[in-house]
Design an enzyme around this catalytic site. Structure first.
Site, short mmCIF file in Angstrom:
data_model
loop_
_atom_site.label_atom_id
_atom_site.label_comp_id
_atom_site.label_asym_id
_atom_site.label_seq_id
_atom_site.Cartn_x
_atom_site.Cartn_y
_atom_site.Cartn_z
N HIS A 129 1.31 -0.61 0.38
CA HIS A 129 0.12 0.18 -0.23
C HIS A 129 0.59 1.42 -0.30
O HIS A 129 2.30 1.21 0.34
CB HIS A 129 -0.96 0.00 1.03
CG HIS A 129 0.46 0.41 2.59
ND1 HIS A 129 0.83 -0.68 2.84
CD2 HIS A 129 0.01 1.24 2.99
CE1 HIS A 129 1.47 -0.29 4.35
NE2 HIS A 129 0.78 1.22 4.32
N HIS A 187 4.69 0.03 0.37
CA HIS A 187 5.43 -0.36 1.05
C HIS A 187 4.71 -1.26 1.95
O HIS A 187 3.43 -1.93 1.63
CB HIS A 187 5.95 0.27 2.52
CG HIS A 187 4.68 1.24 2.90
ND1 HIS A 187 4.59 3.11 2.17
CD2 HIS A 187 4.72 1.27 4.42
CE1 HIS A 187 3.81 2.94 3.59
NE2 HIS A 187 3.48 1.72 4.32
N ARG A 245 4.65 6.11 14.16
CA ARG A 245 4.60 6.97 12.47
C ARG A 245 4.45 8.27 13.06
O ARG A 245 3.01 8.48 13.10
CB ARG A 245 4.34 6.16 12.04
CG ARG A 245 4.04 6.59 9.86
CD ARG A 245 3.26 5.20 9.35
NE ARG A 245 1.68 5.90 8.95
CZ ARG A 245 0.60 5.39 8.68
NH1 ARG A 245 1.05 3.95 7.62
NH2 ARG A 245 0.03 5.99 8.15
N ASP A 276 0.34 5.08 1.89
CA ASP A 276 -0.42 5.73 3.19
C ASP A 276 -1.57 6.45 2.43
O ASP A 276 -1.06 7.58 1.52
CB ASP A 276 0.23 6.06 4.38
CG ASP A 276 1.54 5.23 4.98
OD1 ASP A 276 1.44 4.08 4.96
OD2 ASP A 276 2.28 6.27 5.06
C1 SIN Z 1 2.94 1.06 7.53
O1 SIN Z 1 2.45 0.85 7.22
O2 SIN Z 1 3.04 2.50 7.47
C2 SIN Z 1 3.71 0.54 8.51
C3 SIN Z 1 4.68 -0.44 7.89
C4 SIN Z 1 5.82 -1.14 9.48
O3 SIN Z 1 5.61 -1.19 10.28
O4 SIN Z 1 6.83 -1.17 8.36
#
Ligand code: SIN
Length: 282
Positions: free
Chosen positions: A96, A258, A273, A98
């Protein structure tokens, strides 16, 4: 001082020689340039607290608060990306980018490792610039000028189910605010964007939040998205980042995808995050 910037395999670069607790103006200029060039930049051995995390994110742009993730109890700017030892599903365990469901999708995110499992819990990144550049001519002809619908409802809404990890994480309280997702309007973005920082063309659809290609019948739209995803998931456009204590990643949501590996059941992983405001995509 010139920072050392080491390309990280197929995607991203590692930046050495900077202290993110107090980066100087020249450091920040080099970080911004590498970020625009590589799409994701990684830092090692950092010792930043929450306030320094927030301050660093603000050097990239204004912060946008995620509506669906549980926030840090003292710093609402920080979303908790957490998996406890007794939980099975993780957050972000599917490819995905964000916030593509927003009219002005997030520029990027800054993720700080706070507690890591002894092994596993890596994050994979995919370059959507490389994916676009590698598109076969027939697919490229179909997507140049096309537009796609993005939505959060099927992921974060009260009837979510298409994205199993999100449904399960909402049951245990790590994701909430389904009512806000239910009333969020779908948005439309170009399938291929011109990246606001680099000027490069990038594929801007993703398996989590893109629901349809505008103007196509449902089966034709599904088939085109599946063909784009099959292409974009080629390992030559991907690289895995292995976290260590003190690791920080800054990724661009417009040029990368990611995917958080979920291979550490029985162990705790806590990441912080911060998401940075973006702009309409050309
Ligand atoms: C996310 O998808 O924002 C988190 C990625 C992660 O936890 O490695």
């Amino acid at each position: 001082m010139t920072l050392e910037i080491r390309p990280h395999g197929h995607v991203g670069a590692e930046i050495l020689g900077v202290d993110l607790a107090r980066p100087g103006a020249a450091d920040l200029a080099q970080i911004r340039a590498a970020f625009a060039q590589y799409g994701v930049v990684f830092f090692r051995d950092q010792a930043i607290d929450e306030q320094q995390h927030i301050a660093f994110a603000r050097t990239i742009g204004p912060i946008v608060i995620n509506r669906f993730f549980v926030a840090h109890p003292r710093y609402p700017e920080i979303a908790l990306v957490l998996k406890e030892p007794d939980q099975r599903d993780n957050i972000g365990g599917g490819w995905h980018t964000d916030h593509s469901y927003d009219a002005e999708p997030a520029l990027g995110s800054v993720l700080v490792a706070r507690e890591l499992p002894a092994s596993g819990g890596a994050t994979a990144f995919g370059s959507m610039v490389a994916a676009y550049e590698g598109l076969p001519d027939d697919l490229r002809a179909r997507v140049d000028g096309a537009r796609a619908v993005h939505s959060a409802r099927h992921v974060f809404g009260s009837k979510a189910g298409a994205y199993e990890a999100a449904r399960d994480t909402s049951r245990d309280g790590r994701i909430g605010n389904a009512g806000a997702a239910d009333v969020l309007d779908d948005v439309v973005h170009p399938v291929v964007i011109t990246h606001p920082l680099s000027g490069k063309r990038a594929l801007y659809v993703n398996p989590a939040f893109t629901t349809a290609i505008v103007g196509l019948e449902a089966d034709e739209s599904r088939a085109l998205l599946d063909a784009l995803y099959a292409h974009a998931l080629n390992p030559r456009f991907q690289e895995v980042f292995h976290w260590q204590p003190g690791s920080v990643a800054l990724w661009d949501n417009r040029s990368t995808w990611h995917y958080a590996h979920n291979d550490y059941h029985g162990h705790r992983r806590e990441m912080h995050r911060i998401t940075i405001e973006g702009e309409p995509l050309p």
